[in-house]
Design an enzyme around this catalytic site. Structure first.
Site, mmCIF file in Angstrom:
data_model
loop_
_atom_site.group_PDB
_atom_site.id
_atom_site.type_symbol
_atom_site.label_atom_id
_atom_site.label_comp_id
_atom_site.label_asym_id
_atom_site.label_seq_id
_atom_site.Cartn_x
_atom_site.Cartn_y
_atom_site.Cartn_z
ATOM 1 C CG ASP A 21 6.137 -1.918 1.774
ATOM 2 O OD1 ASP A 21 5.145 -1.525 1.183
ATOM 3 O OD2 ASP A 21 6.886 -1.210 2.487
HETATM 4 N N1 URA Z 1 4.031 1.483 5.452
HETATM 5 C C1 URA Z 1 5.063 1.010 4.749
HETATM 6 O O1 URA Z 1 6.012 1.716 4.482
HETATM 7 N N2 URA Z 1 5.020 -0.259 4.350
HETATM 8 C C2 URA Z 1 3.994 -1.087 4.618
HETATM 9 O O2 URA Z 1 4.013 -2.265 4.215
HETATM 10 C C3 URA Z 1 2.932 -0.583 5.345
HETATM 11 C C4 URA Z 1 2.968 0.722 5.764
#
Ligand code: URA
Length: 230
Positions: free
Chosen positions: A104
């Site tokens: 993310d």
């Molecule tokens: N889980 C999440 O919530 N975000 C990420 O970027 C990776 C795993």
């Protein structure tokens, strides 16, 4: 053996047309001898440009320490992209480099990038069950019962039909935990905690399979070898 102009363009050095100029200017050698024709057949491992061996002629695999605030898409509409942190030449390769899965925008940490398509599939396939380890900081004190909740393999995320596979939680401090999962569902770590009433405030990936960031600084990349045979 492959045509030199094709090799140079597929590795992002120049267009096939520009390869003619590279050769004319005496920049390209094969086994130490200056090449004279751009359409000559060459062994990519024996070619140098400006006396440097070609970069990753068999495919490129690197790790990036992704900072918070960067997105893993090629399209820059959602803010700066991780590709801005990588050499332009990697994007000119054909195929271009792409990330192995995504993090993310608000998550930092280890991201593999590669131009080896089968590797992306192998590492992101749910069947591969590659372990990914995250450090999470949450908004209130953790409870030991979460360890069992995440480990049991029956945790349901909203609007999904299959429970999450067992995940390993270690509580490191009242609001800090290390979580290892073997899947890569959308926002999985944040959603796992949210399902139990915790909000993840900071998330960082420390490990992807056999790869760890070690001392790689934020925003930096380094080439890595393949840890498993093709
Ligand atoms: N889980 C999440 O919530 N975000 C990420 O970027 C990776 C795993």
């Amino acid at each position: 053996m492959r045509r030199l102009d094709q090799v140079l363009s597929s590795l992002g050095y120049c267009s096939r047309r520009e390869a003619v100029m590279f050769v004319k200017n005496g920049r390209v050698k094969h086994n130490g001898l200056v090449l004279t024709k751009a359409d000559q057949k060459v062994d990519p491992h024996a070619v140098t440009v400006d006396d440097e061996p070609l970069e990753a002629p068999d495919g490129l695999l690197a790790m990036l320490h992704k900072p918070v605030g960067y997105v893993c898409t090629h399209d820059g509409n959602e803010g700066p992209t991780i590709y801005e942190l990588l050499p332009d030449q990697w994007l000119r390769r054909n195929p271009a480099v792409t990330s192995v899965g995504r993090l993310d925008k608000d998550t930092s940490g280890l991201l593999l990038v590669t131009d080896i398509g089968p590797l992306v599939h192998r590492y992101t396939s749910p069947k591969a069950e590659i372990e990914k380890t995250y450090l999470a900081e949450v908004d209130r004190d953790l409870e030991a019962s979460l360890i069992e909740t995440f480990a049991k393999g029956d945790l349901m995320l909203r609007s999904e039909e299959k429970p999450c596979l067992p995940a390993k939680l270690e509580i490191l401090a009242p609001r800090t935990a290390r979580l290892t999962i073997t899947e890569g569902r959308y926002h999985q770590v944040r959603r796992m905690f949210a399902s139990q009433g915790w909000q993840v405030e900071k998330l960082h990936r420390e490990r992807f399979g056999d790869y760890t960031l070690d001392d790689l600084a934020e925003g930096e990349w380094r080439m890595v070898g393949m840890t498993k045979p093709e």
